[in-house]
Design an enzyme around this catalytic site. Structure first.
Site, PDB file in Angstrom:
ATOM      1  NE  ARG A 246       2.424   5.631   4.701  1.00  0.00           N
ATOM      2  CZ  ARG A 246       2.070   6.584   3.844  1.00  0.00           C
ATOM      3  NH1 ARG A 246       2.977   7.137   3.061  1.00  0.00           N
ATOM      4  NH2 ARG A 246       0.832   6.984   3.771  1.00  0.00           N
TER       5      ARG A 246
ATOM      6  CD  GLN B 177      -6.494  -1.426   1.475  1.00  0.00           C
ATOM      7  OE1 GLN B 177      -7.273  -1.987   0.732  1.00  0.00           O
ATOM      8  NE2 GLN B 177      -6.844  -0.384   2.185  1.00  0.00           N
TER       9      GLN B 177
ATOM     10  N   GLY C 168      -6.270   5.430   2.298  1.00  0.00           N
ATOM     11  CA  GLY C 168      -6.211   6.877   2.347  1.00  0.00           C
ATOM     12  C   GLY C 168      -5.519   7.349   1.079  1.00  0.00           C
ATOM     13  CG  HIS C 169      -6.552   6.185  -2.435  1.00  0.00           C
ATOM     14  ND1 HIS C 169      -7.394   5.457  -3.216  1.00  0.00           N
ATOM     15  CD2 HIS C 169      -5.712   5.298  -1.865  1.00  0.00           C
ATOM     16  CE1 HIS C 169      -7.090   4.171  -3.115  1.00  0.00           C
ATOM     17  NE2 HIS C 169      -6.079   4.053  -2.297  1.00  0.00           N
TER      18      HIS C 169
ATOM     19  N   GLY D 167       1.377   5.422  -3.979  1.00  0.00           N
ATOM     20  CA  GLY D 167       1.139   6.640  -4.765  1.00  0.00           C
ATOM     21  C   GLY D 167       0.138   6.388  -5.881  1.00  0.00           C
ATOM     22  CE  LYS D 168      -3.287   1.836  -3.930  1.00  0.00           C
ATOM     23  NZ  LYS D 168      -2.222   1.709  -2.946  1.00  0.00           N
TER      24      LYS D 168
ATOM     25  N   GLY E 153       0.825  -1.205   0.000  1.00  0.00           N
ATOM     26  CA  GLY E 153       0.000   0.000   0.000  1.00  0.00           C
ATOM     27  C   GLY E 153       0.862   1.259   0.000  1.00  0.00           C
TER      28      GLY E 153
ATOM     29  CB  THR F  62      -6.041  -5.442   4.302  1.00  0.00           C
ATOM     30  OG1 THR F  62      -7.288  -4.883   4.729  1.00  0.00           O
ATOM     31  CG2 THR F  62      -6.071  -5.695   2.806  1.00  0.00           C
TER      32      THR F  62
ATOM     33  CE  LYS G 130       6.143   9.718  -1.512  1.00  0.00           C
ATOM     34  NZ  LYS G 130       5.897   9.501  -0.104  1.00  0.00           N
TER      35      LYS G 130
HETATM   36  P1  IMP Z   1      -6.664  -3.398   8.163  1.00  0.00           P
HETATM   37  O1  IMP Z   1      -6.865  -3.311   6.703  1.00  0.00           O
HETATM   38  O2  IMP Z   1      -7.050  -2.158   8.905  1.00  0.00           O
HETATM   39  O3  IMP Z   1      -7.267  -4.635   8.771  1.00  0.00           O
HETATM   40  O4  IMP Z   1      -5.075  -3.545   8.446  1.00  0.00           O
HETATM   41  C1  IMP Z   1      -4.342  -4.701   8.072  1.00  0.00           C
HETATM   42  C2  IMP Z   1      -2.964  -4.317   7.583  1.00  0.00           C
HETATM   43  O5  IMP Z   1      -3.080  -3.610   6.353  1.00  0.00           O
HETATM   44  C3  IMP Z   1      -2.203  -3.387   8.520  1.00  0.00           C
HETATM   45  O6  IMP Z   1      -0.829  -3.679   8.432  1.00  0.00           O
HETATM   46  C4  IMP Z   1      -2.464  -2.005   7.930  1.00  0.00           C
HETATM   47  O7  IMP Z   1      -1.467  -1.087   8.266  1.00  0.00           O
HETATM   48  C5  IMP Z   1      -2.441  -2.345   6.453  1.00  0.00           C
HETATM   49  N1  IMP Z   1      -3.219  -1.404   5.613  1.00  0.00           N
HETATM   50  C6  IMP Z   1      -4.542  -1.364   5.438  1.00  0.00           C
HETATM   51  N2  IMP Z   1      -4.882  -0.388   4.595  1.00  0.00           N
HETATM   52  C7  IMP Z   1      -3.740   0.183   4.202  1.00  0.00           C
HETATM   53  C8  IMP Z   1      -3.437   1.250   3.281  1.00  0.00           C
HETATM   54  O8  IMP Z   1      -4.307   1.848   2.649  1.00  0.00           O
HETATM   55  N3  IMP Z   1      -2.125   1.542   3.142  1.00  0.00           N
HETATM   56  C9  IMP Z   1      -1.151   0.871   3.807  1.00  0.00           C
HETATM   57  N4  IMP Z   1      -1.380  -0.121   4.655  1.00  0.00           N
HETATM   58  C10 IMP Z   1      -2.672  -0.461   4.856  1.00  0.00           C
END
Ligand code: IMP
Length: 416
Positions: free
Chosen positions: A302, A220, A39-40, A14-15, A11, A235, A328
């Site tokens: 991060r 993601q 979070g885009h 930079g999508k 994830g 996720t 980046k």
């Molecule tokens: P969840 O999706 O909240 O259940 O989190 C599971 C894992 O996915 C964790 O390590 C989160 O930090 C990661 N994760 C979920 N959504 C994102 C994203 O949009 N960007 C980066 N990591 C994500």
């Protein structure tokens, strides 16, 4: 050309920037998986927009945006996001469409997420994503079409609420939540949502039949995918190409092109294996600061590391990536050399394929190739060492790099 833009790492590749740059070529932009864990971020005319649920294509006037069935939707976050867009003069009426079949993420999912996270330490965003997908699989999920039957919805929620209280003693201790007031809040939110509900599968098929084109906006990345990621540190949704078909109901032959997005280094939020992670605190700190590597949903710092070509090739294979977008590159500009991992070793043995076995992936040692660093001049002309870097990635993955992002602004994007 119906196109998908998918993340190839953990994830935050930079999508949104790539989507934003090509969105004007499409009629419809679709989110198909995940939820408000995403979070885009798009910077437009000095205003920073962070989208959690609404496709970031909404910033392009006249485009239709769909939140399809595969997205688990927090109705309260959705309403907030719609209201913020409207406040900024961005119309959602007749432009934003939501699937009748999408599942809801409700406050009890967030409580469950937080409750389980205390014991499991996945490092989730605590947005209730895992528990809501679990409820879907467990056949107790609430769907958007349930908003039209509030009485039945209340009965369902009462049942689920009791089950959760019994399964997770103390789950609601943090705050009192009860089915009746919750359903009242949902009914309030549904005043905004119900007018946007439609059969988005039929809508998509009809628009393609009418010669319109579709952009599928991934959330993601491949290494967080429930099936192909570094399980259990993933996720709960399908963030790879297969998620498009399950998440929208369109057939595979509708997709013409897959753009895979990768950062020229790697980041990860939350726990789990990360072979190329920079272990030196100072070095990691420097890269994190330079790259602004803090979560857009949670604000968490991060974890940072070097580009992992073994993982990148794996992600390209799974997704059938036809073009790469590298982001980046400006963040690494000025370094004397840039390491990239080209294989792993474990117990003295070489590994050239990404291992799906957690016990292996957490123990591998990356083997690095040091590539010469580049300066800003080389970067702006894509020449010299930065061109070497890009060509190394192309050779290794077998996929051409078509987009190069060289900064946060909309204009900082080179197409090849
Ligand atoms: P969840 O999706 O909240 O259940 O989190 C599971 C894992 O996915 C964790 O390590 C989160 O930090 C990661 N994760 C979920 N959504 C994102 C994203 O949009 N960007 C980066 N990591 C994500």
């Amino acid at each position: 050309m119906n196109t998908a833009v998918l993340g190839l790492q953990w994830g935050d590749e930079g999508k949104a920037k790539i989507i934003d740059s090509i969105a004007s070529d499409f009629d419809t932009i679709v989110r198909f998986s995940g939820g408000a864990n995403a979070g885009h971020t798009v910077v437009s005319d000095d205003t920073k927009f962070v989208f959690h649920l609404v496709p970031s294509g909404i910033l392009h006037p006249g485009k239709k945006c769909i939140i399809a069935r595969g997205v688990n939707i927090d109705p309260f976050t959705l309403v907030e996001e719609i209201e913020k867009l409207e406040r900024n003069g961005i119309e959602t009426k007749n432009r934003l469409f939501i699937s009748f079949s999408a599942f809801l993420v409700l406050p009890y999912h967030k409580y469950q997420d937080t409750y389980q996270e205390r014991r499991r330490h996945i490092g989730t965003t605590r947005q209730g994503i895992g528990p809501s997908y679990t409820d879907k699989i467990d056949r107790v999920g609430i769907r958007m079409y349930d908003l039209l039957q509030p009485k039945i919805m209340l009965e369902k929620i009462k049942f689920i609420y009791n089950e959760k209280k019994n399964s997770f003693p103390g789950i609601f201790e943090m705050e009192d939540i009860h089915p009746e007031p919750l359903v009242e809040q949902i009914i309030e939110a549904s005043k905004t949502i119900i007018p946007l509900l439609t059969d988005t599968r039929v809508m998509l098929l009809e628009s393609v039949e009418n010669g319109e084109s579709v952009l599928f906006e991934g959330a993601q990345g491949a290494l967080l995918d429930i099936d192909f990621g570094t399980y259990p540190y993933v996720t709960s949704s399908s963030c790879t190409v297969g998620g498009i078909f399950n998440g929208t109901g369109v057939p595979p032959d509708l997709l013409d092109r897959v753009i895979g997005v990768a950062k020229c280094y790697t980041t990860r939020v939350g726990e789990g294996p990360f072979p190329t992670e920079i272990t030196c605190k100072k070095k990691a700190e420097r890269l994190r600061e330079r790259g602004g590597e803090f979560g857009s949903t949670t604000g968490r710092p991060r974890r940072v590391g070097w580009l992992d070509l073994v993982a990148l090739k794996y992600a390209c294979q799974i997704n059938g990536v036809s073009e790469l977008a590298l982001t980046k590159l400006d963040v690494l500009s000025g370094m004397s050399s840039v390491p990239v991992a080209t294989e792993y070793t474990i117990n003295g043995e070489r590994l050239t394929n990404f291992p799906e076995n957690l016990h292996i992936i957490r123990r591998v040692t990356p083997v690095y190739r040091e590539l010469a660093g580049w300066n800003d001049e080389e970067l702006s002309g894509i020449s010299g060492n930065v061109l070497d870097y890009i060509e190394t990635i192309e050779r290794f993955t077998g996929v051409p790099v078509r987009f190069i992002s060289t900064g946060a602004e909309r204009d900082n994007l080179i197409r090849r």
